[in-house]
Design an enzyme around this catalytic site. Structure first.
Site, PDB file in Angstrom:
ATOM      1  N   GLY A 131       0.862  -1.177   0.000  1.00 43.23           N
ATOM      2  CA  GLY A 131       0.000   0.000   0.000  1.00 43.23           C
ATOM      3  C   GLY A 131       0.894   1.221   0.000  1.00 43.23           C
ATOM      4  N   SER A 132       1.145   1.743   1.191  1.00 44.53           N
ATOM      5  CA  SER A 132       2.094   2.856   1.300  1.00 44.53           C
ATOM      6  C   SER A 132       3.499   2.425   0.876  1.00 44.53           C
ATOM      7  CB  SER A 132       2.113   3.393   2.736  1.00 44.53           C
ATOM      8  OG  SER A 132       0.884   4.021   3.047  1.00 44.53           O
ATOM      9  N   ARG A 243      -2.186  14.503  -9.117  1.00 48.26           N
ATOM     10  CA  ARG A 243      -2.597  15.037  -7.817  1.00 48.26           C
ATOM     11  C   ARG A 243      -3.262  16.405  -7.915  1.00 48.26           C
ATOM     12  NH1 ARG A 243       2.531  12.025  -5.194  1.00 48.26           N
ATOM     13  NH2 ARG A 243       1.368  10.162  -4.617  1.00 48.26           N
ATOM     14  N   GLN A 279     -21.936  34.548  16.136  1.00 50.59           N
ATOM     15  CA  GLN A 279     -20.512  34.621  15.810  1.00 50.59           C
ATOM     16  C   GLN A 279     -19.881  33.250  15.603  1.00 50.59           C
ATOM     17  OE1 GLN A 279     -17.400  35.923  18.742  1.00 50.59           O
ATOM     18  NE2 GLN A 279     -17.253  37.700  17.392  1.00 50.59           N
ATOM     19  N   GLY A 340     -28.110  18.812  13.577  1.00 48.86           N
ATOM     20  CA  GLY A 340     -28.691  17.482  13.415  1.00 48.86           C
ATOM     21  C   GLY A 340     -28.949  17.110  11.978  1.00 48.86           C
ATOM     22  N   GLU A 363      -4.472   7.149  -3.320  1.00 45.55           N
ATOM     23  CA  GLU A 363      -3.461   7.790  -4.159  1.00 45.55           C
ATOM     24  C   GLU A 363      -2.353   8.442  -3.320  1.00 45.55           C
ATOM     25  OE1 GLU A 363      -4.663   9.949  -7.615  1.00 45.55           O
ATOM     26  OE2 GLU A 363      -6.575   8.872  -7.762  1.00 45.55           O
TER      27      GLU A 363
END
Length: 382
Positions: A131-132, A243, A279, A340, A363
């Protein structure tokens, strides 16, 4: 850098925006519940040329540069991320490898059908052991006469169930490490190629991910993509340049969340006034807007660098990291602003929140992007 889009891109951008808002958004909840993109939407997407964004005009595509693609990806990102991912994976990592690395025979054979959407592209690198750590591949390719025999399993492959053409990474010489990995163009109908079960996911419904399994899968020698032994380098190039497009899709989703949030905070009243007058709420939407504008500028700067042929290893990693993190922060604030309602599945906010999470993983995880950035910084400061 000129941030004004050319007239043809402006025209396409408006058409895509209208299509997304009137057609795709109308079926977003259907996509979510049915876990599939309606055929009618896919056919309309093909007719608009959305499957050919990355493919040169000579092979039937639109031949758009990265800035132009990002302009369109931003519009596409403003709807259901399952649809966005199917299109993005095809026009990005699913086809760019053949465009950038394919020989003329490969381009003539595969690109026209990919440009029209008649065939769908996918990119197959990830494995249970890789994977990585992308160099830790177990899929092998052994040359026998006029073909290679591929053996191994890939998983989490986007577009796997829809794809006809796969860019597959396999080890051709285990003794050479990353320099012993080769890219192949693999057709779904090649002998002993099989798509496994669909993998249920937290989000990105409508975008199917599955295993692909190869047991003595016969791939012709002429389907080697690029040079044997340079597959890992090729994979990095494909992922790096893509990317900016991924960030643009994130940007479109972020802008959609801000649009929905601003509509809500001006209509929803608490303590006798619209909640934008409080605020705490005003600060949240302000923070969302600032991060979105920063992401927009960064996205188009890196896209411009790609079009200019500049080296973008560090900048693309920064953008992927920043874009995915911004998307997650914006989605989180959008849920909080909506209260909610933001947590209810019948509204789009909850869906975007789930879909955002994968962007920090696929990716190249956020952590891997930081490794790439620090590696480039060490080179610059050494």
């Amino acid at each position: 850098m000129d941030f004004n889009f050319e007239e043809d891109i402006q025209f396409l951008k408006k058409n895509v925006r209208d299509f997304i808002q009137t057609e795709v958004e109308a079926v977003a909840m259907e996509i979510e519940k049915e876990d599939r993109i309606p055929d009618r939407i896919l056919e309309m997407s093909k007719a608009m040329g959305l499957f050919g964004l990355s493919i040169p005009e000579a092979y039937g595509g639109l031949g758009i540069g990265m800035v132009g693609k990002c302009a369109l990806y931003e519009e596409i990102g403003a709807t259901h991320n399952g649809y966005t991912t199917l299109i993005g994976a095809h026009t990005g990592i699913g086809t760019v490898g053949i465009v950038e690395l394919g020989n003329e025979a490969q381009k003539k054979k595969y690109l026209p059908a990919l440009a029209s959407g008649e065939t769908i592209g996918a990119f197959a690198l990830t494995e249970p052991s890789a994977g990585s750590n992308a160099t830790n591949l177990r899929t092998t390719a052994v040359k026998q006469g006029d073909h290679y025999l591929l053996n191994g399993t890939k998983h989490y492959i986007t577009n796997a169930t829809d794809a006809d053409i796969f860019t597959v990474m396999a080890v051709t010489d285990a003794s050479k490490g990353s320099k012993g990995i080769t890219s192949f163009i693999v057709e779904k109908d090649f002998p002993s190629f099989q798509v496994g079960a669909v993998e249920p996911k937290m989000g990105l419904h409508g975008s199917q991910s599955a295993e692909i399994i190869m047991e003595d899968c016969e791939v012709p020698v002429e389907n080697v993509l690029g040079v044997e032994g340079e597959g890992y380098v090729n994979a990095l190039k494909i992922l790096t340049n893509g990317r900016a497009g991924l960030a643009a899709r994130n940007l479109g989703s972020c802008q959609k969340l801000l649009d929905l949030s601003m509509q809500f905070v001006q209509e929803r009243e608490q303590f006798g006034v619209p909640i934008i007058e409080h605020q705490a709420v005003a600060h949240m939407v302000s923070e969302m807007a600032v991060e979105i504008e920063a992401l927009r500028s960064f996205t188009y700067r890196v896209a411009w660098m790609v079009d200019e042929g500049k080296k973008v290893i560090k900048e693309a990693a920064m953008l992927k990291l920043y874009g995915s993190e911004v998307y997650n922060r914006v989605a989180d604030k959008a849920v909080q602003v909506h209260g909610g309602i933001g947590y209810i599945a019948d509204y789009p906010i909850e869906r975007f929140f789930r879909d955002a999470r994968i962007t920090r993983i696929y990716e190249g995880t956020s952590e891997i992007q930081k490794n790439i950035i620090s590696g480039q910084l060490k080179k610059e400061y050494s």
